[in-house]
Design a protein around this motif. Sequence first.
Motif, PDB file in Angstrom:
ATOM      1  N   LYS B 142       0.832  -1.211   0.000  1.00 39.40           N
ATOM      2  CA  LYS B 142       0.000   0.000   0.000  1.00 39.40           C
ATOM      3  C   LYS B 142       0.865   1.259   0.000  1.00 39.40           C
ATOM      4  N   LEU B 144       3.943   1.655  -1.190  1.00 42.03           N
ATOM      5  CA  LEU B 144       4.565   1.882  -2.501  1.00 42.03           C
ATOM      6  C   LEU B 144       3.529   2.280  -3.545  1.00 42.03           C
ATOM      7  N   GLU B 146       0.320   3.459  -3.158  1.00 43.68           N
ATOM      8  CA  GLU B 146      -0.537   4.622  -2.912  1.00 43.68           C
ATOM      9  C   GLU B 146       0.179   5.722  -2.119  1.00 43.68           C
ATOM     10  N   ALA B 149       2.709   7.732  -4.120  1.00 45.50           N
ATOM     11  CA  ALA B 149       2.293   7.894  -5.518  1.00 45.50           C
ATOM     12  C   ALA B 149       2.939   9.113  -6.182  1.00 45.50           C
ATOM     13  N   LEU B 214       6.304  -2.826  -8.089  1.00 47.86           N
ATOM     14  CA  LEU B 214       5.517  -1.717  -7.539  1.00 47.86           C
ATOM     15  C   LEU B 214       6.306  -0.415  -7.546  1.00 47.86           C
ATOM     16  N   ASP B 318     -10.294  -2.833   1.899  1.00 47.81           N
ATOM     17  CA  ASP B 318     -10.179  -1.912   0.756  1.00 47.81           C
ATOM     18  C   ASP B 318     -11.155  -2.317  -0.349  1.00 47.81           C
ATOM     19  N   ARG B 321     -14.617  -1.412   0.427  1.00 51.63           N
ATOM     20  CA  ARG B 321     -14.880   0.021   0.240  1.00 51.63           C
ATOM     21  C   ARG B 321     -14.912   0.402  -1.237  1.00 51.63           C
ATOM     22  N   VAL B 323     -12.358   0.127  -3.426  1.00 51.90           N
ATOM     23  CA  VAL B 323     -11.082   0.575  -3.980  1.00 51.90           C
ATOM     24  C   VAL B 323     -10.619  -0.407  -5.048  1.00 51.90           C
ATOM     25  N   SER B 325      -7.348  -0.508  -7.186  1.00 49.29           N
ATOM     26  CA  SER B 325      -6.058  -0.036  -7.690  1.00 49.29           C
ATOM     27  C   SER B 325      -5.561  -1.018  -8.720  1.00 49.29           C
ATOM     28  N   GLY B 329       0.174  -0.985  -9.452  1.00 42.19           N
ATOM     29  CA  GLY B 329       0.229   0.472  -9.441  1.00 42.19           C
ATOM     30  C   GLY B 329      -0.083   1.109 -10.784  1.00 42.19           C
ATOM     31  N   LEU B 330       0.243   0.435 -11.866  1.00 47.31           N
ATOM     32  CA  LEU B 330       0.002   0.951 -13.215  1.00 47.31           C
ATOM     33  C   LEU B 330      -0.826  -0.065 -13.995  1.00 47.31           C
ATOM     34  N   PRO B 331      -1.565   0.381 -14.997  1.00 53.19           N
ATOM     35  CA  PRO B 331      -2.244  -0.591 -15.876  1.00 53.19           C
ATOM     36  C   PRO B 331      -1.201  -1.578 -16.413  1.00 53.19           C
TER      37      PRO B 331
END
Lengths: 435, 435
Positions: B142, B144, B146, B149, B214, B318, B321, B323, B325, B329-331
């Motif tokens: 998380k 790294l 978020e 970011a 990440l 998460d 809720r 979330v 991601s 971290g990236l597509p």
Amino acid sequence: MADILRVGVAGLGTVGASVVRLLQRQREALAARTGREIRLVGVSSRDKAKDRGVDLSGAAFFDDPAALAASQSIDLFVELIGGAEGAARKSVETALAHGRSVVTANKALLAAHGAELAALAEEKHAALAFEASVAGGIPIVKTLREGLAGNSIERVYGVLNGTCNYILSRMELERLSFSDCLTEAQRLGYAEADPTFDIGGFDTAHKLAILASLAFGTRIAPEAVDIEGIEHVTLADIDAAAELGFRIKLLGVAQRTAQGIEQRVHPTMVRKTTSIAQVMGVTNAVTIDADAVHELTLVGPGAGGDATASAVVADIADIARGVRSAPFGLPSASLRPCERTPVQRHEGGYYIRLSVPDVPGAFAAIATRMAERKISLESIMQHGARAAGRSAEAPVGVILITHATTELMVREALDAILADGTIAEPAQVIRIERE
Amino acid sequence: MADILRVGVAGLGTVGASVVRLLQRQREALAARTGREIRLVGVSSRDKAKDRGVDLSGAAFFDDPAALAASQSIDLFVELIGGAEGAARKSVETALAHGRSVVTANKALLAAHGAELAALAEEKHAALAFEASVAGGIPIVKTLREGLAGNSIERVYGVLNGTCNYILSRMELERLSFSDCLTEAQRLGYAEADPTFDIGGFDTAHKLAILASLAFGTRIAPEAVDIEGIEHVTLADIDAAAELGFRIKLLGVAQRTAQGIEQRVHPTMVRKTTSIAQVMGVTNAVTIDADAVHELTLVGPGAGGDATASAVVADIADIARGVRSAPFGLPSASLRPCERTPVQRHEGGYYIRLSVPDVPGAFAAIATRMAERKISLESIMQHGARAAGRSAEAPVGVILITHATTELMVREALDAILADGTIAEPAQVIRIERE
């Protein structure tokens, strides 16, 4: 790619300028990570003409931060003005009232009005994020709110003020007095001209109140924090601590007790082997004790433009990705009141330094008063033993380390010892934080 | 309140049982935090009858984890089976193919198939979360993905294997040999009967590959990690390190270099004053160097049922809720390939321990070979100086600490020294990690 996230930044001091730079430098990476372009469209500051070394050409200038907050040109308002009232409060309230998300680094504002602002954000379905308000670049808000969501937290404590930690570190490493270190910290820009807010523990208390609310699901309650600063810590205490395997840190501690949530800020003895004790200089650290994760410590920069901007930009990125956490982890109506737990109820070990005339019976008189309150002693150490040429009755330093007892018992015993005339001046008392 | 989140857990070992207990114990708090009830509706394990001390009465039992993963009765599949292939891989692929979100603690699976699984999750708009796969209860994924970011990360490194850190800590503190410590670790359950995966550095390499992906936005590439275990670390090295102000840790290090992303796992000299050096026993720690936050260190439990379950439940919360991601971290289409950087290119300081006959000219011969490769020496220390009764030519331990140079130069110089006959056996070489 989703809509552009249009950002307005109010306050272009060190942190504000760093935020602008970071948004520009990381423009592509942020777009890739969040799936949206994050664009700075408006700024506000006191001095429009000042050169801050950042490119503001794409951003409209607003003299009034509240006008920026109210502007339909932005989706997200970043408040970096500071202060619990005035322009900061007004502009944050304005932004939220217009349904715009807010990112702020303003601990004073949150300490004073956090619960009301969270309720307003919730009502308007806006985000209110404040990672940068505590411990600078350390992602402690996210960790408490999200990373430990499955835990029941027992205690959260840490070194939350770089100025105090710098002074205490320098006192130990360079063997300087408190006032010499303070002067040096002021010269280096680590301490304000009026350092009361930092060294008196008030800054730590604001941050602690935020952490306590997140950790325990309570309404933020800075008025319930028991506060003591570092002004009275002496080199004698630091030396004695070192000899006993401790180091003195100004800690903020919030702890679940049978009486409620105890919140306190004070110079503290921590064992040298702990992660917290290793944190020197302006670095911050936070340790969390929780039922599942046991112990987790985060160490990083507590201040500085770039580190604080790192936290601000992480909040902006979360909002860009559509994350909407309750600001304090729970819906604001579910936050329980945080009653002040009387510090007399505090339980723990104590370091006590007494100045005792070197006469027969003084030790016995002290030990008797302690025993009457059922205080048991882990160690007794005499400092400054009788030297040649020294008057026989000149006081010597005596250090007591107690086993766990209560603050009330310690205060009563020391009052009695003072009333007996066994010591001529009040004792120095520093709480020991258990591991 | 939104719909119930229906959870299926496959694998009811130590971590699985802890996850079930934590979901039950924190039921109300999780509902308050996420706005949804999180309900365990299905489980799968090899032995249905085994008593795990947890209440499974509300959950349907599935003999086949893939059947649980495919079941319409669940929204979220938690994979705690382990292993890169077999039931773990099949059930995770099944869950994602059905559009169900997945939470896993399985580093081997991610190391082998992480990029493909992330692409599948993305295609199906499902979450794939794996906080528990690296460093147990420490929220490093998380952080790294978020929390940092807004940063460009330069290096991420840490103590990621509790078994190795326990052994190295015991060697130093108790002055025991590697094999004695390994035996003790096995007796205490900190090391497997076949300890190769841990002490050979392979477990650390899997975790490092996840962190590198990440941190740097690269496709996970465990095959690009240069791996060396702790089997050859001796007490002589640990003593020499201590004398020079260092401690030896098995580190995983991923670093941005001019040649690409360097990933390596090896015994490493770290200065005793660093946060990483303070981490003893089975504790884990990760440090991140990044442009905005500078240095951030997280310290916590790297293993254990409850600590790992803490991470699993945070991921579940998460997802509850809403979330979503990108897993790394990236597509996944944006993740760049991670080429193996030849370790010969590694630049840094080196610790070199040589066994040198105590004859005139030996030092000069060594220094000459070093100078030929432009290796400059920070310090030279002779160990085990000539004692009474000792043969004049008996070898003495010589410790060299070099300034920054490259691995290639060091290897060439040592090969030449060995070929010269100046030393009788190959040198011990341990890289020094800069602060």
